[in-house]
Design a protein around this motif. Sequence first.
Motif, short mmCIF file in Angstrom:
data_model
loop_
_atom_site.label_atom_id
_atom_site.label_comp_id
_atom_site.label_asym_id
_atom_site.label_seq_id
_atom_site.Cartn_x
_atom_site.Cartn_y
_atom_site.Cartn_z
N MET A 1 0.85 -1.20 0.16
CA MET A 1 0.01 -0.23 -0.15
C MET A 1 0.93 1.33 -0.09
O MET A 1 0.49 2.19 -0.26
CB MET A 1 -0.94 0.02 1.24
CG MET A 1 -2.05 -0.84 1.17
SD MET A 1 -3.07 -0.05 1.94
CE MET A 1 -4.13 -0.96 2.76
N ASN A 2 1.92 1.17 0.37
CA ASN A 2 2.89 2.13 0.59
C ASN A 2 3.07 2.57 -0.89
O ASN A 2 3.28 3.80 -0.98
CB ASN A 2 4.13 1.48 1.56
CG ASN A 2 4.33 2.64 2.60
OD1 ASN A 2 3.89 3.69 2.46
ND2 ASN A 2 5.42 2.47 3.23
N SER A 3 3.66 1.74 -1.72
CA SER A 3 3.92 1.98 -3.14
C SER A 3 2.70 2.92 -3.77
O SER A 3 3.28 3.88 -4.52
CB SER A 3 4.01 0.73 -3.72
OG SER A 3 5.17 0.39 -4.19
N PRO A 4 1.59 2.45 -3.75
CA PRO A 4 0.37 3.08 -4.50
C PRO A 4 0.30 4.79 -3.93
O PRO A 4 0.21 5.54 -4.49
CB PRO A 4 -0.81 2.58 -4.17
CG PRO A 4 -0.35 1.31 -3.94
CD PRO A 4 0.79 1.21 -3.29
N LEU A 5 0.60 4.62 -2.31
CA LEU A 5 0.47 6.00 -1.93
C LEU A 5 1.53 6.75 -2.03
O LEU A 5 1.63 8.06 -2.63
CB LEU A 5 0.29 5.78 -0.35
CG LEU A 5 0.10 6.96 0.53
CD1 LEU A 5 -1.29 7.69 0.10
CD2 LEU A 5 0.14 6.67 1.99
N ARG A 6 2.76 6.24 -2.23
CA ARG A 6 3.86 6.92 -2.43
C ARG A 6 3.87 7.45 -4.03
O ARG A 6 4.46 8.62 -4.38
CB ARG A 6 5.14 5.84 -2.30
CG ARG A 6 6.43 6.68 -2.49
CD ARG A 6 7.76 5.97 -2.11
NE ARG A 6 7.66 5.42 -0.81
CZ ARG A 6 8.40 4.87 -0.15
NH1 ARG A 6 9.34 4.03 -1.07
NH2 ARG A 6 8.34 4.59 1.07
N ALA A 7 3.39 6.62 -4.82
CA ALA A 7 3.35 6.91 -6.21
C ALA A 7 2.28 8.10 -6.53
O ALA A 7 2.44 8.93 -7.09
CB ALA A 7 2.66 5.76 -7.22
N SER A 8 1.41 8.14 -5.62
CA SER A 8 0.42 9.15 -5.67
C SER A 8 0.74 10.33 -5.39
O SER A 8 0.68 11.37 -5.96
CB SER A 8 -1.07 8.91 -5.02
OG SER A 8 -1.87 7.93 -5.35
N ARG A 9 1.68 10.33 -4.19
CA ARG A 9 2.19 11.53 -3.72
C ARG A 9 3.38 12.17 -4.72
O ARG A 9 3.45 13.41 -4.87
CB ARG A 9 3.05 11.29 -2.24
CG ARG A 9 1.86 11.13 -1.43
CD ARG A 9 2.93 10.91 -0.05
NE ARG A 9 2.09 10.65 1.14
CZ ARG A 9 2.52 10.28 2.27
NH1 ARG A 9 3.68 9.99 2.50
NH2 ARG A 9 1.67 9.89 3.26
#
Length: 193
Positions: A1-9
């Motif tokens: 989940m961290n990855s999609p959040l990081r990608a969104s940021r």
Amino acid sequence: MNSPLRASRLRLALGILGILAGLATAIFLLPDASQQLAQKLKAKREAELNRNQQLQKLLELQQLADRLRRGRETLSDLEARLPRGSAGELQWNLSKTLHAMAQKHGLRLQSVKYGLPSREGARGTDLEAVDVEFVALGVYANHKAFMLDLEGSGQPFAVRDGRLEESPEGARLSIVLRAFRKASGPEREEGEA
């Protein structure tokens, strides 16, 4: 989940940077481009105005040159038509013309006087002027026709002075003509050639 959040940021940060770059471009570069465009348009208008003024000046100068050329041609033509005889012949021709026109229009000539030939105002040329002064008596309408015919007579003169008055004998026209001739030969003043 961290990855999609990081990608969104990351996308959000890149989007904000893009917006900031776009705003910076709009704030700094567009006004400069707009100002350059306005300057170019102003320069174009000024150049067109300057060109139009130059064309107008050129047209005026061309018209002046044409008038000068026509004036020169007229003077050359007039000079070629000037009589070359003596002052006496000029006076005789003028006298015949004056008396014939006066008789034709029912006028009576009085005191026709001829001045001496002079070169006043024509120094350095071979033109001579002779003043002719006369008084014509008669009806006003006849005076008008007389002067119109006299102008069209082809005689080399200019009206120097004229005055129309009422008198007991009728209308009194006092005229001073200045007739011109081309001096030639021995009659020319010394020092001129």
